[in-house]
Design an enzyme around this catalytic site. Sequence first.
Site, PDB file in Angstrom:
ATOM      1  N   SER A  69       0.829  -1.204   0.000  1.00 46.36           N
ATOM      2  CA  SER A  69       0.000   0.000   0.000  1.00 46.36           C
ATOM      3  C   SER A  69       0.867   1.258   0.000  1.00 46.36           C
ATOM      4  CB  SER A  69      -0.961  -0.038   1.185  1.00 46.36           C
ATOM      5  OG  SER A  69      -1.887   1.026   1.125  1.00 46.36           O
ATOM      6  N   ASP A  99      -3.165   5.985  -3.778  1.00 48.55           N
ATOM      7  CA  ASP A  99      -1.937   5.409  -3.239  1.00 48.55           C
ATOM      8  C   ASP A  99      -1.401   4.335  -4.189  1.00 48.55           C
ATOM      9  OD1 ASP A  99      -3.830   3.449  -2.757  1.00 48.55           O
ATOM     10  OD2 ASP A  99      -3.168   3.008  -0.723  1.00 48.55           O
ATOM     11  N   ASP A 120      -1.323   1.113  -4.567  1.00 45.52           N
ATOM     12  CA  ASP A 120      -2.165   0.020  -5.065  1.00 45.52           C
ATOM     13  C   ASP A 120      -3.583   0.481  -5.376  1.00 45.52           C
ATOM     14  OD1 ASP A 120      -2.575   0.294  -2.257  1.00 45.52           O
ATOM     15  OD2 ASP A 120      -3.470  -1.699  -2.169  1.00 45.52           O
ATOM     16  N   ASP A 169      -6.159   1.629  -3.720  1.00 49.04           N
ATOM     17  CA  ASP A 169      -7.358   1.299  -2.957  1.00 49.04           C
ATOM     18  C   ASP A 169      -7.794   2.461  -2.061  1.00 49.04           C
ATOM     19  OD1 ASP A 169      -5.343   1.095  -1.049  1.00 49.04           O
ATOM     20  OD2 ASP A 169      -6.044  -0.803  -0.220  1.00 49.04           O
TER      21      ASP A 169
END
Length: 649
Positions: A189, A341, A343, A345
């Site tokens: 993340s 961010d 990734d 999500d």
Amino acid sequence: MTTTDQIAAAVKNGQLLSTAADNLKAWLDAGLPAWAEQSLHELIARGEWSELNDRFYRYLEFGTGGMRGRTIGVKTAAAETGALSGQGSPEHANVGSNLLNDFTLLRAVIGLHRYVANYLAGQGSAAKPRLVIAHDVRHFSRHFCELAASTWTQLGGEALIFNGPRSTPQLSFSVRHFKAHTGVVITASHNPPHDNGFKAYFVDGAQVTPPHDKGIVSEVDKVSLAETKQFLDKNLAGVTTLGSEADDAYLAVAAQAVIDADLLRKSDLKVVYTNIHGVGGVSTVPALIHAGVHVTEVKEQSAFDARFPTVKSPNPENAEALALGVALADKEGIDVVMATDPDSDRVGVAVRNKAGKMELLTGNQVGALLADYRIGKYKELGWIPKEGTQAACLVKTFVTTPLQDAIGKGHGVKVINTLTGFKWIAAKMRGYEEKLAKAMGPGFSYDGTPFRERAALLQKHSTFYLFGTEESYGYLPNDSLRDKDGNSACLMFAEVCAWVKSRGLTVPEYLDEIYLRYGFFLEGVINIYYEGASGAAKIKRILDTYRASPPTAFGDTKVTRFQDFGREKFFDADNEQIPSQDLYIVTLANGYSFAARGSGTEPKMKFYLFASGPVSSAADLPAAKAKTRATLDALKALIEADARKRAEG
């Protein structure tokens, strides 16, 4: 002095923990590849005992977000570093039981396969375990993805991967879409560049929850280091690489985040967007463009880069991560900035206020705006009754602002509070899905039922999930996938901006309207980082002393209630028991409260502070904001000082 003697002497001198010594010796005796053995011998010869403690004091374990940790140590060895890639990736993920590397990743993959195979057998299914894997742009992410897929197929399963980096929400969707039994995302993340992670998902497309999480961990713990050696060489012959149809299917579902498509398309909305070197550009940009939004990208941050070189941290919670986007918005005269961010999500935003200045919004504020707008729009378009219904719900975490509880209550819908982590929000969706499927009988296809029709059926037979949110900048518009979605969150926020624009207002003015209805709410957060073995002990001391000796006052403000979610029983609005967790909620005499917990994904202790106060008129709002902020700041300092004192014992 032999290596064994050096380790024994380090333990005797208090330089090396006994657990670290045991794990280190086991790895030295495991017949690892030459580069790994050489690296350990070099670190021992150099006397890097602190580094070896951090690398070996435990095995990397699953938390609220799966398994996450360093792939690159603080002090490294020449053999593991090898020849650096163009983006500075070492030749090998660094060796250690508490690092994410080929060996710890393979233990996780083997354990996951065994658990899924046993699960299928228990269900009477002869199907091969099917796995979908996605990965972000971090150091070793593609390698870990391919290594996991190779291992899965050699174990007798089916593995599906993408042809490049993809977002976490697309993985969640793909598990359901391709009828996989499990899924994995290789990502850390928003963590620093030296980290990576392994997030496991189950058949419903959500991150694993009990009993599956504990079952997987149990299987992983049984995997010996020796068992990993046969899988170290990759063989992708049996791995399926997904094509463009996989992206198209996800984008079609992401587009459903927009409730009033005509409103957004006619708004001529302009936004600045940055993926902060992550995967967001793959889906967010085409989703916004298809919805009719004019997108200006931050070119300096658009290329994939594991180093995230333009920011101190690729975390959209931080103002610094949006700085280039804000500068571009000022230059181009654009009123909205969005940043996802690595990734994709989570999303952070900045908006222009009435004075013409860009203003960053918190995750709590964005969640409140989305919740109020979306519930109101569902009413306006006839999806739910105008007076509200307890057959439709807003789902949030306990550590997310109580303003959203007030919004849900004001709209007459049910509000569910869960433990921290979107997997608990997804667990509520799974329960609602199962209840509807049972009511509809054999042959009913949940995902195959059009979304609006499904919403009506859920209100009749179960509960319709309206919206889910957590304070850490995570939002999910509907139940077509089961993890927070930064791509669709950008669409949701764009729709709010379009609606606000149509009313001749700014987004902060809309937020003030919400405050005038429900009172002013302000939140704060305290992050206290403690890395390594000694840091883990400090976090444990804070948690243990809170339980054994709860705080009674902070300054002149007394504690009126202490709730221990690890010892007491609590039930949600569906009368379902909340799982046990080391979470504490402290309520104060002035009506303020805070929650305390150890992070499941980072080496830190977290405190979430909640303040509120009545607002009688628009004229009173500035004074109410100032007073609340000053009181909360003073309380924040007292809570942090107390925590640091507890950490030191």
